[in-house]
Each structure stands twice: as C-alpha cells, then as structure tokens.
Motif scaffolding. Structure first.
Motif, mmCIF file in Angstrom:
data_model
loop_
_atom_site.group_PDB
_atom_site.id
_atom_site.type_symbol
_atom_site.label_atom_id
_atom_site.label_comp_id
_atom_site.label_asym_id
_atom_site.label_seq_id
_atom_site.Cartn_x
_atom_site.Cartn_y
_atom_site.Cartn_z
ATOM 1 N N ILE A 46 0.792 -1.266 -0.125
ATOM 2 C CA ILE A 46 0.025 0.038 0.262
ATOM 3 C C ILE A 46 0.714 1.324 0.183
ATOM 4 O O ILE A 46 1.996 1.314 0.621
ATOM 5 N N TYR A 47 0.441 2.239 -0.846
ATOM 6 C CA TYR A 47 1.328 3.444 -0.625
ATOM 7 C C TYR A 47 0.934 4.387 0.353
ATOM 8 O O TYR A 47 -0.175 4.325 0.797
ATOM 9 N N ALA A 48 1.945 5.190 0.601
ATOM 10 C CA ALA A 48 1.968 5.930 1.884
ATOM 11 C C ALA A 48 0.625 6.791 1.793
ATOM 12 O O ALA A 48 0.244 7.287 2.704
ATOM 13 N N HIS A 49 0.219 7.307 0.615
ATOM 14 C CA HIS A 49 -0.733 8.320 0.699
ATOM 15 C C HIS A 49 -2.000 7.802 1.140
ATOM 16 O O HIS A 49 -3.020 8.387 1.375
ATOM 17 N N TRP A 50 -2.165 6.468 1.183
ATOM 18 C CA TRP A 50 -3.327 5.805 1.858
ATOM 19 C C TRP A 50 -3.146 5.482 3.257
ATOM 20 O O TRP A 50 -4.217 4.790 3.849
ATOM 21 N N LEU A 51 -2.021 5.625 3.829
ATOM 22 C CA LEU A 51 -1.750 5.227 5.218
ATOM 23 C C LEU A 51 -1.889 6.501 6.148
ATOM 24 O O LEU A 51 -1.431 7.350 5.862
ATOM 25 N N GLU A 52 -2.197 6.237 7.524
ATOM 26 C CA GLU A 52 -2.331 7.198 8.478
ATOM 27 C C GLU A 52 -1.867 6.425 9.742
ATOM 28 O O GLU A 52 -2.177 5.243 10.109
ATOM 29 N N ARG A 53 -0.976 7.190 10.601
ATOM 30 C CA ARG A 53 -0.593 6.307 11.830
ATOM 31 C C ARG A 53 -1.760 6.577 12.768
ATOM 32 O O ARG A 53 -2.545 7.053 12.790
ATOM 33 N N VAL A 54 -1.747 5.328 13.584
ATOM 34 C CA VAL A 54 -2.713 4.833 14.598
ATOM 35 C C VAL A 54 -2.145 5.425 16.032
ATOM 36 O O VAL A 54 -1.026 5.051 16.018
#
Length: 91
Positions: free
Chosen positions: A83-91
């Motif tokens: 998954i590319y970074a722009h789809w991820l958010e830190r929890v």
C-alpha cells in the motif's frame, strides 16, 4: 519520514473515483508495517498518463480478525498487502 517497521497504521477509508490500487476491503482497517519497499511512481496517476511523483510503498500486515471480524475462520492468520504511503495514516 514515513511509518517505521512494526508501526500500526490505518488504511484511509477514502472512496475516490477512477483507478485505485488499494483494495476496498482494506480501507478503514488497521495493520502493522511489515517493511518499507522503497519509492515508486504513483500508479494511480500513471494510469491516466499524468505526472506521477514517487510515493513510498509499504507492505502492511493485517490479521484476518481485523479484516473480517467475527466471520474470520482463522482470526490470527495474516494477509500482507502493498500500500502506498498516501493511503496510510498512523494510529
């Protein structure tokens, strides 16, 4: 700097139109970074012949219980997705 190995991340629950490389069944789900794979041109822009700046790509590991909830036959089994970074958010 992006997420570190073993860091918990959530896949954004976006539903943009067009060519998208992130599986819909993983959107909104939480996993852990298994490893960073390096930067690659964003395929969501390449599909339309647009300039595609490089984006960090990560392998993210999800448990079946996170993906399927109580319907998971083997809750502790895992699935890895890139998954590319722009789809991820830190929890």
């Amino acid at each position: 700097m992006g997420p570190a190995m073993a860091e918990r991340v959530r896949v954004k629950a976006m539903m943009p139109p067009g060519h998208v490389r992130t599986p819909s069944y993983l959107r909104g789900k939480t996993g852990v970074i298994e490893r960073a794979l390096g930067p690659f041109p964003n395929p969501e822009q390449l599909a339309y012949g647009l300039p595609a700046p490089e984006q960090p790509l990560y392998r993210v590991r999800f448990t079946m219980s996170e993906i399927w909830g109580d319907a998971a036959e083997r809750p502790s089994d895992t699935l890895d997705a890139e998954i590319y970074a722009h789809w991820l958010e830190r929890v």
